[in-house]
Scaffold this motif. Structure first.
Motif, mmCIF file in Angstrom:
data_model
loop_
_atom_site.group_PDB
_atom_site.id
_atom_site.type_symbol
_atom_site.label_atom_id
_atom_site.label_comp_id
_atom_site.label_asym_id
_atom_site.label_seq_id
_atom_site.Cartn_x
_atom_site.Cartn_y
_atom_site.Cartn_z
ATOM 1 N N ARG A 271 2.107 11.760 -10.341
ATOM 2 C CA ARG A 271 1.527 13.106 -10.484
ATOM 3 C C ARG A 271 2.544 14.047 -11.106
ATOM 4 O O ARG A 271 2.194 14.987 -11.801
ATOM 5 N N THR B 284 1.835 6.624 -6.809
ATOM 6 C CA THR B 284 0.817 7.578 -7.267
ATOM 7 C C THR B 284 1.351 8.990 -7.189
ATOM 8 O O THR B 284 1.199 9.799 -8.118
ATOM 9 N N LYS B 285 2.043 9.303 -6.065
ATOM 10 C CA LYS B 285 2.632 10.661 -5.916
ATOM 11 C C LYS B 285 3.632 10.909 -7.026
ATOM 12 O O LYS B 285 3.677 11.982 -7.626
ATOM 13 N N LYS C 249 -8.927 0.846 -10.349
ATOM 14 C CA LYS C 249 -7.707 1.655 -10.429
ATOM 15 C C LYS C 249 -6.746 1.072 -11.453
ATOM 16 O O LYS C 249 -6.061 1.806 -12.167
ATOM 17 N N ALA D 50 2.214 1.664 -3.454
ATOM 18 C CA ALA D 50 1.185 2.207 -4.351
ATOM 19 C C ALA D 50 1.011 3.706 -4.130
ATOM 20 O O ALA D 50 0.928 4.478 -5.098
ATOM 21 N N SER D 51 0.974 4.137 -2.870
ATOM 22 C CA SER D 51 0.735 5.569 -2.637
ATOM 23 C C SER D 51 1.935 6.407 -3.080
ATOM 24 O O SER D 51 1.776 7.483 -3.666
ATOM 25 N N GLU D 52 3.163 5.894 -2.848
ATOM 26 C CA GLU D 52 4.351 6.639 -3.305
ATOM 27 C C GLU D 52 4.379 6.703 -4.829
ATOM 28 O O GLU D 52 4.738 7.713 -5.424
ATOM 29 N N SER E 146 0.839 -1.205 0.000
ATOM 30 C CA SER E 146 0.000 0.000 0.000
ATOM 31 C C SER E 146 0.871 1.251 0.000
ATOM 32 O O SER E 146 0.562 2.236 -0.673
ATOM 33 N N LYS E 147 2.004 1.209 0.746
ATOM 34 C CA LYS E 147 2.899 2.365 0.721
ATOM 35 C C LYS E 147 3.517 2.514 -0.664
ATOM 36 O O LYS E 147 3.645 3.622 -1.187
ATOM 37 N N GLU F 139 -7.682 -4.165 -6.852
ATOM 38 C CA GLU F 139 -8.352 -2.866 -7.048
ATOM 39 C C GLU F 139 -8.453 -2.666 -8.556
ATOM 40 O O GLU F 139 -7.699 -1.892 -9.165
ATOM 41 N N TYR G 258 -2.023 -2.779 -8.448
ATOM 42 C CA TYR G 258 -3.476 -2.734 -8.232
ATOM 43 C C TYR G 258 -4.142 -4.061 -8.574
ATOM 44 O O TYR G 258 -5.102 -4.477 -7.927
#
Lengths: 190, 289
Positions: free
Chosen positions: B145, B141-142, B169, B137-139, B134-135, B166, B161
């Protein structure tokens, strides 16, 4: 309690499949001769068919693969009696949802089907122990560690055989179902 | 064992693998041991890139001896202040699973050069290796961007994902890839597979469109053909379906294509393939056209 046995052929194929794709999740099915079924449950696993190493979270390829393998085994006098899988992460031994669902499907059609997880930490260039974790289906969606021991057909000779296949690089010639879909002339029954 | 090849041949292969970004680490190490190690000075302009490539292969196959040999030469040439060398030093910590030290070195790189995408990606790889998806994935995503056109990153996020189930996504990521590569049949096929896995009539309709597109672009794509076959069979056998005849036509067409491919490949004796298709066709008959 009867022990379960896995043939050298099946064990070596599983290890070769893991060696060929060390950075991917891999999975495949186990086969049993009809004659090795006792009270309708498998006692010996004579062969393994490697299935996927790409996109193991998607259902299309396993569905096609299971349908095709079911077609072959009927004619050859064997049944699909188990499912094996390994994770890309060295330390990961858990049974992910996807593998469990496929194993459930196999268990629906075959009593006593097993779900085998390969414990990557226990594999080495010179394999000392079999590195397999065996689970049995106790209820819908629930797989518990098996009380039966899974032994190798020829014990240490099987282990030596698997080590040699990895050392000599022969595992590169193994064909799994994903390879077959990329080039249908390749035979995934090996 | 790989056959002994000449240095030029080995250099060409390594160049191809660098350009394709192929992960053939164990073969690279074999080439290193058989050919390159003795003839390092004859490598010419590509020497440092090859040493870097062998070093990374050493990390992947856990060969500290190869790593030490190659990294030593690179450090001598470029000094440890080079960001590219620093990244390799961080990867050496990763190999030893010394995550704290690895992250420290990567943070140092990012202090000097905020836009260093390879250091950011290594950090994400560390989170993934630690099992913290999960970390990761979130990193990721950042990261995306800022670096919106990094296709390798979109692919990685899509894979993460899918593993996490998920699927919505994952579709989004795959659609981004399609935007960058509208003519790549593999992405169409992958999107089709994700939609098929999600299930439900709308998703299956969607999947059918993607598989059709993939087949149009690459008639030999077996996964897309099978995808079309299975998707349309499911749609046709749905009791609420209104377009059974259309779906049945597609199923028939796809099954003929598949059979033709197997015949062309000389596999007519494989009786195994046909039962799959016959089974699906009979499902259609039972449901009534």
């Amino acid at each position: 309690m009867d022990d379960l046995e896995i043939s050298t052929r099946a064990y070596c194929k599983i290890i070769m499949h893991c060696a060929k794709y060390p950075s991917c999740n891999v999975n495949g099915v186990l086969l049993t001769h009809k004659s090795d079924l006792k009270n309708g449950r498998p006692t010996k696993f004579c062969d393994a068919v490697p299935l996927c190493h790409l996109n193991t979270g998607l259902s299309l390829v396993p569905e096609i693969a299971l349908a095709q393998v079911s077609g072959i085994v009927g004619a050859a006098g064997t049944v699909i009696s188990g499912f094996y899988h390994a994770h890309d992460n060295l330390k990961d031994n858990h049974v992910d949802v996807f593998s469990q669902k496929i194993a459930d499907k196999i268990a629906e059609n075959q009593d006593g089907a097993v779900l085998v997880t390969i414990d990557s930490k226990r594999l080495a260039l010179k394999i000392q122990n079999d590195g397999l974790i065996v689970r049995h289906n106790v209820a819908e969606g629930a797989w518990k560690l098996s009380e039966k021991k899974l032994k190798l057909e020829h014990e240490s000779i099987t282990l030596a055989c698997a080590s040699a296949l990895v050392r000599e690089g022969i595992f590169r010639e193994l064909v799994d179902f994903d390879n077959h879909l990329d080039d249908i002339t390749q035979d995934y029954v090996n | 064992m790989l056959q002994r090849m000449s240095l030029t041949e080995v250099k060409d292969i390594l160049k191809t693998w660098r350009e394709d970004n192929s992960r053939k680490s164990d073969e690279i190490i074999e080439h290193w041991e058989d050919t390159i190690r003795e003839e390092i000075d004859d490598l010419g302009e590509e020497k440092w890139m090859i040493l870097e490539q062998v070093c990374v292969a050493g990390f992947d196959t856990y060969r500290p001896d190869v790593v030490e040999d190659t990294l030593y030469l690179l450090i001598q040439q470029f000094t440890p202040s080079s960001l590219r060398v620093k990244r390799l030093i961080a990867m050496r910590y990763e190999m030893r699973e010394e995550w704290g030290e690895a992250l420290e070195v990567l943070d140092q790189i990012l202090e000097e050069d905020e836009a260093n995408s390879s250091a950011r990606k290594r950090k994400i790889a560390i989170y993934k290796a630690q099992g913290d998806t999960s970390k990761a994935a979130s990193e990721l995503t950042k990261y995306l961007r800022v670096f919106q056109s990094d296709q390798e990153a979109w692919q990685e996020l899509c894979d993460i994902y899918i593993q996490e189930q998920e699927y919505n996504k994952a579709c989004f990521c795959c659609e981004e890839l399609l935007l960058h590569n509208p003519h790549n049949h593999l992405y169409h096929q992958r999107l089709g597979e994700i939609r098929y896995t999600m299930g439900g009539t709308d998703n299956l309709e969607n999947a059918k469109q993607y598989f059709s597109q993939a087949v149009k672009m690459a008639p030999s794509n077996m996964r897309a053909l099978y995808g079309l076959l299975l998707t349309c069979t499911q749609l046709a056998t749905n009791p609420k379906c209104h377009k059974k005849k259309d779906y049945a036509k597609i199923v028939f067409w796809a099954s003929k294509q598949i059979s033709a491919r197997y015949n062309n490949a000389g596999l007519t004796d494989k009786q195994s393939k046909l039962p799959v298709i016959e089974g699906l066709m009979s499902q259609l008959d039972v449901s009534g056209k």
